[in-house]
Motif scaffolding. Sequence first.
Motif, PDB file in Angstrom:
ATOM      1  N   ARG A   5       1.175  -1.264  -0.443  1.00  0.00           N
ATOM      2  CA  ARG A   5      -0.133  -0.039  -0.144  1.00  0.00           C
ATOM      3  C   ARG A   5       0.573   1.303  -0.128  1.00  0.00           C
ATOM      4  O   ARG A   5       0.564   2.263  -0.903  1.00  0.00           O
ATOM      5  N   TYR A   6       1.821   0.740   0.477  1.00  0.00           N
ATOM      6  CA  TYR A   6       3.055   1.947   0.321  1.00  0.00           C
ATOM      7  C   TYR A   6       4.570   1.684   0.097  1.00  0.00           C
ATOM      8  O   TYR A   6       4.371   1.159  -0.230  1.00  0.00           O
ATOM      9  N   LYS A   7       4.567   3.311  -0.316  1.00  0.00           N
ATOM     10  CA  LYS A   7       6.244   3.004  -0.976  1.00  0.00           C
ATOM     11  C   LYS A   7       7.402   3.642  -0.775  1.00  0.00           C
ATOM     12  O   LYS A   7       8.788   3.159  -0.756  1.00  0.00           O
ATOM     13  N   ALA A   8       7.464   4.211   0.752  1.00  0.00           N
ATOM     14  CA  ALA A   8       8.160   4.351   1.215  1.00  0.00           C
ATOM     15  C   ALA A   8       7.915   4.978   3.188  1.00  0.00           C
ATOM     16  O   ALA A   8       5.934   4.997   3.557  1.00  0.00           O
ATOM     17  N   VAL A   9       8.636   5.236   3.882  1.00  0.00           N
ATOM     18  CA  VAL A   9       8.549   4.791   5.255  1.00  0.00           C
ATOM     19  C   VAL A   9       9.522   6.087   5.546  1.00  0.00           C
ATOM     20  O   VAL A   9      10.403   6.548   5.840  1.00  0.00           O
ATOM     21  N   ILE A  10       8.569   7.209   5.982  1.00  0.00           N
ATOM     22  CA  ILE A  10       9.425   7.838   6.684  1.00  0.00           C
ATOM     23  C   ILE A  10       9.315   8.274   8.157  1.00  0.00           C
ATOM     24  O   ILE A  10       8.607   8.754   8.483  1.00  0.00           O
ATOM     25  N   PHE A  11      10.461   8.526   8.417  1.00  0.00           N
ATOM     26  CA  PHE A  11      10.541   8.737  10.390  1.00  0.00           C
ATOM     27  C   PHE A  11      10.897   9.486  10.350  1.00  0.00           C
ATOM     28  O   PHE A  11      12.059   9.976  10.254  1.00  0.00           O
ATOM     29  N   ASP A  12      10.105  10.147  11.717  1.00  0.00           N
ATOM     30  CA  ASP A  12      11.143  11.481  12.827  1.00  0.00           C
ATOM     31  C   ASP A  12      12.465  10.689  13.163  1.00  0.00           C
ATOM     32  O   ASP A  12      12.434   9.444  13.479  1.00  0.00           O
ATOM     33  N   LEU A  13      12.814  11.212  14.029  1.00  0.00           N
ATOM     34  CA  LEU A  13      14.361  10.771  14.884  1.00  0.00           C
ATOM     35  C   LEU A  13      14.257  11.326  16.136  1.00  0.00           C
ATOM     36  O   LEU A  13      13.895   9.334  17.357  1.00  0.00           O
ATOM     37  N   ASP A  14      13.642  11.990  16.956  1.00  0.00           N
ATOM     38  CA  ASP A  14      14.026  11.906  18.200  1.00  0.00           C
ATOM     39  C   ASP A  14      12.225  11.464  18.899  1.00  0.00           C
ATOM     40  O   ASP A  14      11.760  12.399  18.699  1.00  0.00           O
ATOM     41  N   GLY A  15      12.752  10.465  19.600  1.00  0.00           N
ATOM     42  CA  GLY A  15      11.448  10.070  20.147  1.00  0.00           C
ATOM     43  C   GLY A  15      10.805   8.648  19.806  1.00  0.00           C
ATOM     44  O   GLY A  15      10.018   8.297  19.589  1.00  0.00           O
ATOM     45  N   VAL A  16      11.541   8.683  18.174  1.00  0.00           N
ATOM     46  CA  VAL A  16      11.471   7.466  17.132  1.00  0.00           C
ATOM     47  C   VAL A  16      12.508   6.881  16.598  1.00  0.00           C
ATOM     48  O   VAL A  16      11.987   4.738  17.556  1.00  0.00           O
ATOM     49  N   ILE A  17      13.128   6.813  16.838  1.00  0.00           N
ATOM     50  CA  ILE A  17      14.388   6.491  17.001  1.00  0.00           C
ATOM     51  C   ILE A  17      15.184   6.550  17.852  1.00  0.00           C
ATOM     52  O   ILE A  17      15.827   5.353  17.703  1.00  0.00           O
ATOM     53  N   THR A  18      15.244   7.404  18.497  1.00  0.00           N
ATOM     54  CA  THR A  18      16.002   7.357  19.690  1.00  0.00           C
ATOM     55  C   THR A  18      15.446   8.488  20.385  1.00  0.00           C
ATOM     56  O   THR A  18      14.818   9.266  19.982  1.00  0.00           O
ATOM     57  N   CYS A 168       3.457   7.332   0.592  1.00  0.00           N
ATOM     58  CA  CYS A 168       4.061   7.187   2.228  1.00  0.00           C
ATOM     59  C   CYS A 168       3.738   7.300   3.480  1.00  0.00           C
ATOM     60  O   CYS A 168       2.605   8.346   3.731  1.00  0.00           O
ATOM     61  N   LEU A 169       4.738   6.060   4.370  1.00  0.00           N
ATOM     62  CA  LEU A 169       3.511   6.240   5.543  1.00  0.00           C
ATOM     63  C   LEU A 169       5.006   7.023   6.982  1.00  0.00           C
ATOM     64  O   LEU A 169       5.800   6.998   6.710  1.00  0.00           O
ATOM     65  N   GLY A 170       4.209   7.640   7.419  1.00  0.00           N
ATOM     66  CA  GLY A 170       4.666   8.268   8.686  1.00  0.00           C
ATOM     67  C   GLY A 170       5.204   8.878   9.826  1.00  0.00           C
ATOM     68  O   GLY A 170       4.130   7.706  10.467  1.00  0.00           O
ATOM     69  N   MET A 186      -0.068  12.449   4.472  1.00  0.00           N
ATOM     70  CA  MET A 186       0.338  11.189   4.458  1.00  0.00           C
ATOM     71  C   MET A 186      -0.339  10.842   5.399  1.00  0.00           C
ATOM     72  O   MET A 186      -0.927  10.669   5.941  1.00  0.00           O
ATOM     73  N   THR A 187      -0.239   8.634   5.596  1.00  0.00           N
ATOM     74  CA  THR A 187      -0.766   8.656   6.242  1.00  0.00           C
ATOM     75  C   THR A 187       0.535   8.127   7.957  1.00  0.00           C
ATOM     76  O   THR A 187       1.309   8.114   7.318  1.00  0.00           O
ATOM     77  N   ALA A 188      -0.028   8.587   9.347  1.00  0.00           N
ATOM     78  CA  ALA A 188       0.835   8.957  10.148  1.00  0.00           C
ATOM     79  C   ALA A 188       0.082   7.537  10.945  1.00  0.00           C
ATOM     80  O   ALA A 188      -0.833   7.030  11.698  1.00  0.00           O
ATOM     81  N   VAL A 189       1.598   6.932  12.106  1.00  0.00           N
ATOM     82  CA  VAL A 189       1.749   6.109  13.089  1.00  0.00           C
ATOM     83  C   VAL A 189       2.197   7.146  13.818  1.00  0.00           C
ATOM     84  O   VAL A 189       3.472   7.766  14.190  1.00  0.00           O
ATOM     85  N   GLY A 190       1.263   7.262  14.461  1.00  0.00           N
ATOM     86  CA  GLY A 190       1.934   9.003  15.944  1.00  0.00           C
ATOM     87  C   GLY A 190       1.958   7.140  16.967  1.00  0.00           C
ATOM     88  O   GLY A 190       1.846   6.235  17.902  1.00  0.00           O
ATOM     89  N   VAL A 191       3.623   7.282  17.454  1.00  0.00           N
ATOM     90  CA  VAL A 191       4.123   6.343  18.861  1.00  0.00           C
ATOM     91  C   VAL A 191       3.830   7.801  20.190  1.00  0.00           C
ATOM     92  O   VAL A 191       5.195   8.778  20.230  1.00  0.00           O
ATOM     93  N   GLY A 192       3.293   7.276  20.790  1.00  0.00           N
ATOM     94  CA  GLY A 192       2.630   7.733  22.163  1.00  0.00           C
ATOM     95  C   GLY A 192       1.920   7.978  22.655  1.00  0.00           C
ATOM     96  O   GLY A 192       0.692   7.440  22.627  1.00  0.00           O
ATOM     97  N   ASP A 193       1.327   8.927  23.487  1.00  0.00           N
ATOM     98  CA  ASP A 193       0.286   9.204  23.698  1.00  0.00           C
ATOM     99  C   ASP A 193      -0.674   8.784  22.781  1.00  0.00           C
ATOM    100  O   ASP A 193      -0.902   9.965  22.268  1.00  0.00           O
ATOM    101  N   ALA A 194      -2.628   8.334  22.753  1.00  0.00           N
ATOM    102  CA  ALA A 194      -2.907   8.836  21.256  1.00  0.00           C
ATOM    103  C   ALA A 194      -4.098   9.513  21.788  1.00  0.00           C
ATOM    104  O   ALA A 194      -4.333  10.219  20.686  1.00  0.00           O
TER     105      ALA A 194
END
Length: 216
Positions: A5-18, A168-170, A186-194
Amino acid sequence: MNQHRYKAVIFDLDGVITDTARFHYLAWKRLADEVGAPFDEAFNEHLKGVDRMGSLALILARAPRTFTDQEKLLLADAKNRHYQELVATMTPEDLLPGALRALEEARAAGLKIGLASVSKNAFTVLDRLGIRGRFDDVVDAATIANSKPHPEIFLTAASHLGVAPADCLGVEDAAAGVASIKDAGMTAVGVGDAQVLARADYNIPAMDRFRLADYL
Ligand code: B16
Ligand code: MG
């Protein structure tokens, strides 16, 4: 070509990767104490995804006096030097649980991988973590005029990857970042408080719950 469904995933850094938010907090806290501005963890939440001068402006707005533009530049420089001292202590062990697996899943699925951080220290942080080579594109924050919640940084990442925003999935941990993803189309995945990340299409409490297959 992948069949997903997506061709790319785009990540934030602070709070997602580290968790560099901890270092930003410590560096801003020292500065806030020096200028007599109130500062705590709750206020620090408002600074996530906000660029350096924007963050400084929010802190100084609560200080007992005003500052000249030159003073502001000196303060921002001092904060950044302190932050960089803290970043210099980072190792691959500072990857958030689940972050590396998320990168591996995206690679295995044949998706492009981007990084959309407004931090001008993002390249150094990726090098400390040993993962810079895992990204097809890392947006250089120095080229971005508008920090999150403006969609510019996610749109720039998609453009560099050659993928339409709708494909893209962000992935973001800050409300401003989720807004940036959504306003980019884009479509968003939220990491943390819903509740804080209510605009996200998917919500997970932390990256160790990220499963790419849940979104494909
Ligand atoms: P720097 P992100 C952002 O990174 C941080 O969330 C934010 O707190 C920080 O002020 C900003 O980077 C600028 O960082 O001073 O290193 O340029 O969440 O977009 O990865
Ligand atoms: Mg973040």
